[in-house]
Design a protein around this motif. Sequence first.
Motif, PDB file in Angstrom:
ATOM      1  N   GLU A 165      -5.948   3.768   6.637  1.00  0.00           N
ATOM      2  CA  GLU A 165      -6.392   2.393   6.913  1.00  0.00           C
ATOM      3  C   GLU A 165      -5.726   1.908   8.188  1.00  0.00           C
ATOM      4  OE1 GLU A 165      -7.444  -1.533   4.378  1.00  0.00           O
ATOM      5  OE2 GLU A 165      -5.448  -0.717   4.034  1.00  0.00           O
ATOM      6  N   GLU A 188       0.828  -1.205   0.000  1.00  0.00           N
ATOM      7  CA  GLU A 188       0.000   0.000   0.000  1.00  0.00           C
ATOM      8  C   GLU A 188       0.866   1.260   0.000  1.00  0.00           C
ATOM      9  OE1 GLU A 188      -2.543  -0.532   3.380  1.00  0.00           O
ATOM     10  OE2 GLU A 188      -3.945  -1.806   2.269  1.00  0.00           O
ATOM     11  N   ILE A 205     -10.909  -3.837  10.953  1.00  0.00           N
ATOM     12  CA  ILE A 205     -10.309  -3.123   9.824  1.00  0.00           C
ATOM     13  C   ILE A 205     -11.132  -1.872   9.544  1.00  0.00           C
ATOM     14  CG2 ILE A 205      -9.587  -3.273   7.414  1.00  0.00           C
ATOM     15  CD1 ILE A 205      -9.698  -6.339   7.738  1.00  0.00           C
ATOM     16  N   SER A 206     -10.449  -0.769   9.397  1.00  0.00           N
ATOM     17  CA  SER A 206     -11.125   0.491   9.100  1.00  0.00           C
ATOM     18  C   SER A 206     -10.379   1.206   7.985  1.00  0.00           C
ATOM     19  CB  SER A 206     -11.183   1.384  10.348  1.00  0.00           C
ATOM     20  OG  SER A 206     -11.758   2.641  10.043  1.00  0.00           O
ATOM     21  N   SER A 207     -11.117   1.622   6.961  1.00  0.00           N
ATOM     22  CA  SER A 207     -10.531   2.351   5.841  1.00  0.00           C
ATOM     23  C   SER A 207     -11.366   3.603   5.573  1.00  0.00           C
ATOM     24  CB  SER A 207     -10.488   1.467   4.593  1.00  0.00           C
ATOM     25  OG  SER A 207      -9.924   2.161   3.502  1.00  0.00           O
ATOM     26  N   TRP A 248      -6.316   9.568   2.743  1.00  0.00           N
ATOM     27  CA  TRP A 248      -6.694   8.155   2.856  1.00  0.00           C
ATOM     28  C   TRP A 248      -6.037   7.573   4.094  1.00  0.00           C
ATOM     29  CZ3 TRP A 248      -3.764   3.697   2.982  1.00  0.00           C
ATOM     30  CH2 TRP A 248      -4.463   2.500   2.830  1.00  0.00           C
TER      31      TRP A 248
END
Length: 257
Positions: A110, A46, A152-154, A108
């Motif tokens: 994550e 990523e 999980i957090s995005s 962004w």
Amino acid sequence: MIKRLTITVLIIYASAAFAETELYLTGSANTGYAHNPDLKSLLDDEENYYNQPSENTDKIQRKDTDSQYGYSFEPRLFLDNIGSGFFIGKQHLSKGKLSAYSSINGFWNETFDVETVNLGINFYYKLNLSRNKRYWIILGGGCTYFSAKIDISSYEKKISGESYLYKDSLKTTGFGAQARTEFHFSIKQRKDWLFIGIEGKKCSKLRFKASYEDEYGAIQEEEIKISFSGVTLYGGLSFGIFWFVNNNNYLRLIYWL
């Protein structure tokens, strides 16, 4: 206020010798290193993506899941120098995180947050370091069952103001093995003890399977591999519950409230 109650029971003459038996409850906290090459590789991919010139990234922040911490409770039973214990505890990995900011594309972020409930068994051997048994070393090892969860957090916010949030929680199970060494010292006439120790553990890879919808509307599947393998330092306190000791063919029972 908790008061100590001591009851001594003398059982009439016994011809057989009884082993010294101790039962106590331990509580400990730990912190240390966690080996997670698979999640590191995922964050590497990523980070490489957002470092591409086409992404116009101004700033990247990253945090790896390379440490762990937790606590456990374990009743232990010793017959002379041989013992065993059953434990329950909770272990966390440091939160994995990658965020990228672009003055052209936006922001962004994550995160990966992993925790596990542990159940297991240990076997011990005690080495006394002093005649009065106030200092000793314990060598041990055993196996662990892991019931793990990953959150999980995005989050993405475009420069135009549009924002997208994705959250998911996945569960899986696994097994592991550990070996440990402890140094104990008595703080109250052999009834209560403080201890410090080091533990090495090997955990099977915990495999979390996730599915998500990409920007084109297609469903994608991804497997995230996590491990609690590593080395931790820990410390804690032991509370004596009862103690049997043979003394001239008498059996003495002592317990504390």
